[in-house]
Design a protein around this motif. Structure first.
Motif, PDB file in Angstrom:
ATOM      1  N   SER A  24       0.882  -1.200  -0.004  1.00 34.33           N
ATOM      2  CA  SER A  24      -0.044   0.036  -0.057  1.00 34.33           C
ATOM      3  C   SER A  24       0.759   1.378  -0.021  1.00 34.33           C
ATOM      4  O   SER A  24       2.122   1.145   0.210  1.00 34.33           O
ATOM      5  CB  SER A  24      -0.985   0.019   1.250  1.00 34.33           C
ATOM      6  OG  SER A  24      -0.245   0.434   2.397  1.00 34.33           O
ATOM      7  N   ASP A  25       0.166   2.364  -0.201  1.00 39.05           N
ATOM      8  CA  ASP A  25       1.022   3.594  -0.094  1.00 39.05           C
ATOM      9  C   ASP A  25       1.534   4.050   1.383  1.00 39.05           C
ATOM     10  O   ASP A  25       2.619   4.734   1.363  1.00 39.05           O
ATOM     11  CB  ASP A  25      -0.020   4.841  -0.634  1.00 39.05           C
ATOM     12  CG  ASP A  25      -0.113   4.871  -1.958  1.00 39.05           C
ATOM     13  OD1 ASP A  25       0.539   4.311  -2.740  1.00 39.05           O
ATOM     14  OD2 ASP A  25      -1.114   5.404  -2.421  1.00 39.05           O
ATOM     15  N   GLU A  26       0.928   3.105   2.334  1.00 34.54           N
ATOM     16  CA  GLU A  26       1.231   3.549   3.593  1.00 34.54           C
ATOM     17  C   GLU A  26       2.516   2.992   3.816  1.00 34.54           C
ATOM     18  O   GLU A  26       3.639   3.754   4.602  1.00 34.54           O
ATOM     19  CB  GLU A  26       0.004   2.852   4.609  1.00 34.54           C
ATOM     20  CG  GLU A  26       0.529   3.010   6.219  1.00 34.54           C
ATOM     21  CD  GLU A  26      -0.309   2.106   6.865  1.00 34.54           C
ATOM     22  OE1 GLU A  26      -0.300   1.987   8.065  1.00 34.54           O
ATOM     23  OE2 GLU A  26      -1.471   1.480   6.441  1.00 34.54           O
ATOM     24  N   GLY A  27       2.850   1.761   3.505  1.00 28.98           N
ATOM     25  CA  GLY A  27       4.160   1.104   3.814  1.00 28.98           C
ATOM     26  C   GLY A  27       4.108   0.469   5.297  1.00 28.98           C
ATOM     27  O   GLY A  27       3.193   0.695   6.088  1.00 28.98           O
ATOM     28  N   VAL A  28       5.013  -0.275   5.598  1.00 29.22           N
ATOM     29  CA  VAL A  28       5.026  -0.919   6.785  1.00 29.22           C
ATOM     30  C   VAL A  28       6.261  -0.420   7.377  1.00 29.22           C
ATOM     31  O   VAL A  28       7.596  -0.375   6.944  1.00 29.22           O
ATOM     32  CB  VAL A  28       5.165  -2.487   6.846  1.00 29.22           C
ATOM     33  CG1 VAL A  28       6.266  -3.341   6.030  1.00 29.22           C
ATOM     34  CG2 VAL A  28       4.835  -3.070   7.930  1.00 29.22           C
ATOM     35  N   ALA A  29       6.199  -0.392   8.922  1.00 33.36           N
ATOM     36  CA  ALA A  29       7.492   0.157   9.829  1.00 33.36           C
ATOM     37  C   ALA A  29       8.150  -1.023  10.075  1.00 33.36           C
ATOM     38  O   ALA A  29       7.699  -2.333  10.262  1.00 33.36           O
ATOM     39  CB  ALA A  29       6.774   0.713  11.023  1.00 33.36           C
ATOM     40  N   ILE A  30       9.667  -0.930   9.811  1.00 34.82           N
ATOM     41  CA  ILE A  30      10.544  -2.000   9.874  1.00 34.82           C
ATOM     42  C   ILE A  30      11.637  -1.485  10.860  1.00 34.82           C
ATOM     43  O   ILE A  30      11.928  -0.358  10.865  1.00 34.82           O
ATOM     44  CB  ILE A  30      11.134  -2.607   8.754  1.00 34.82           C
ATOM     45  CG1 ILE A  30      11.817  -1.376   7.840  1.00 34.82           C
ATOM     46  CG2 ILE A  30       9.982  -3.136   7.934  1.00 34.82           C
ATOM     47  CD1 ILE A  30      12.747  -1.876   6.832  1.00 34.82           C
ATOM     48  N   GLU A  42      13.994   3.168  13.030  1.00 31.49           N
ATOM     49  CA  GLU A  42      12.682   2.628  12.380  1.00 31.49           C
ATOM     50  C   GLU A  42      12.387   3.220  11.103  1.00 31.49           C
ATOM     51  O   GLU A  42      12.362   4.321  11.135  1.00 31.49           O
ATOM     52  CB  GLU A  42      11.461   2.934  13.410  1.00 31.49           C
ATOM     53  CG  GLU A  42       9.988   2.064  12.703  1.00 31.49           C
ATOM     54  CD  GLU A  42       9.043   2.261  13.880  1.00 31.49           C
ATOM     55  OE1 GLU A  42       7.906   2.917  13.535  1.00 31.49           O
ATOM     56  OE2 GLU A  42       9.269   1.681  15.055  1.00 31.49           O
ATOM     57  N   LEU A  43      12.267   2.420  10.305  1.00 33.43           N
ATOM     58  CA  LEU A  43      12.150   2.858   8.718  1.00 33.43           C
ATOM     59  C   LEU A  43      10.824   2.252   8.169  1.00 33.43           C
ATOM     60  O   LEU A  43      10.068   1.711   8.929  1.00 33.43           O
ATOM     61  CB  LEU A  43      13.457   2.336   7.935  1.00 33.43           C
ATOM     62  CG  LEU A  43      14.662   2.795   8.491  1.00 33.43           C
ATOM     63  CD1 LEU A  43      15.744   2.326   7.756  1.00 33.43           C
ATOM     64  CD2 LEU A  43      14.668   4.619   8.471  1.00 33.43           C
ATOM     65  N   LYS A  44      10.388   2.742   6.878  1.00 37.63           N
ATOM     66  CA  LYS A  44       9.332   2.239   6.247  1.00 37.63           C
ATOM     67  C   LYS A  44       9.862   1.435   4.926  1.00 37.63           C
ATOM     68  O   LYS A  44      10.570   1.860   4.182  1.00 37.63           O
ATOM     69  CB  LYS A  44       8.690   3.354   5.837  1.00 37.63           C
ATOM     70  CG  LYS A  44       7.823   4.152   6.923  1.00 37.63           C
ATOM     71  CD  LYS A  44       6.424   3.559   6.619  1.00 37.63           C
ATOM     72  CE  LYS A  44       5.891   4.591   7.834  1.00 37.63           C
ATOM     73  NZ  LYS A  44       4.178   4.121   7.830  1.00 37.63           N
ATOM     74  N   LEU A  45       9.005   0.098   4.750  1.00 36.88           N
ATOM     75  CA  LEU A  45       9.313  -0.417   3.394  1.00 36.88           C
ATOM     76  C   LEU A  45       8.141  -0.518   2.727  1.00 36.88           C
ATOM     77  O   LEU A  45       7.010  -0.583   3.409  1.00 36.88           O
ATOM     78  CB  LEU A  45       9.487  -1.891   4.112  1.00 36.88           C
ATOM     79  CG  LEU A  45       9.850  -2.883   2.858  1.00 36.88           C
ATOM     80  CD1 LEU A  45      11.127  -2.695   1.991  1.00 36.88           C
ATOM     81  CD2 LEU A  45       9.827  -4.488   3.456  1.00 36.88           C
ATOM     82  N   LYS A  46       8.006  -0.242   1.527  1.00 36.09           N
ATOM     83  CA  LYS A  46       7.028  -0.158   0.785  1.00 36.09           C
ATOM     84  C   LYS A  46       7.178  -0.334  -0.850  1.00 36.09           C
ATOM     85  O   LYS A  46       8.433  -0.293  -1.362  1.00 36.09           O
ATOM     86  CB  LYS A  46       6.101   1.104   0.937  1.00 36.09           C
ATOM     87  CG  LYS A  46       6.711   2.390   0.312  1.00 36.09           C
ATOM     88  CD  LYS A  46       6.032   3.351   0.592  1.00 36.09           C
ATOM     89  CE  LYS A  46       5.886   4.983  -0.416  1.00 36.09           C
ATOM     90  NZ  LYS A  46       4.839   5.647  -0.119  1.00 36.09           N
ATOM     91  N   LYS A  47       6.221  -0.656  -1.702  1.00 36.46           N
ATOM     92  CA  LYS A  47       6.502  -0.908  -3.049  1.00 36.46           C
ATOM     93  C   LYS A  47       5.948   0.057  -3.684  1.00 36.46           C
ATOM     94  O   LYS A  47       4.584   0.533  -3.207  1.00 36.46           O
ATOM     95  CB  LYS A  47       5.521  -2.307  -3.361  1.00 36.46           C
ATOM     96  CG  LYS A  47       5.842  -2.579  -4.583  1.00 36.46           C
ATOM     97  CD  LYS A  47       4.976  -3.957  -4.883  1.00 36.46           C
ATOM     98  CE  LYS A  47       5.711  -5.058  -4.684  1.00 36.46           C
ATOM     99  NZ  LYS A  47       5.088  -6.432  -5.072  1.00 36.46           N
TER     100      LYS A  47
END
Length: 109
Positions: A24-30, A42-47
């Motif tokens: 999603s546009d939100e991405g996931v916290a990693i 803490e970063l974001k991973l998204k497509k």
């Protein structure tokens, strides 16, 4: 890489929410552990919907790329998952530096 190494592991662990957020546009916290600095970020991973490429965003450029003067060929990222304690995070480490680019090949510097 993300599909084969991260999404696959999350699928096997039943982490459907994280997979949906990545796409999603939100991405996931990693969580990313910087091995040499012994610090967690803490970063974001998204497509990206435009290119279908996966990206890491957040403090990635400032904390990792600029401060550590990283360039192509410098990094290897690993994912460790400790399911017994419910922890999963990426572990970042610079294993080898790419050779310096000769001044004649830097393109106008």
């Amino acid at each position: 890489m993300v599909q084969n190494h991260i999404i696959k592991v999350w699928e096997e662990a039943g982490r459907v929410d994280e997979i949906e957020k990545v796409e999603s546009d939100e991405g996931v916290a990693i969580k990313v552990w910087d091995y040499e600095r012994e610090k967690e970020y803490e970063l974001k991973l998204k497509k990206l919907s435009s290119s279908k490429s996966s990206v890491v965003s957040g403090a990635w450029r400032k904390e990792f790329v600029k401060e550590r003067r990283l360039k192509k060929g410098d990094i290897q990222i690993r994912l460790f998952c400790s399911c017994s304690r419910g922890i999963s995070r990426f572990v970042f480490s610079v294993l080898a530096r790419a050779p310096p680019i000769p001044v004649s090949q830097r393109g106008g510097e």
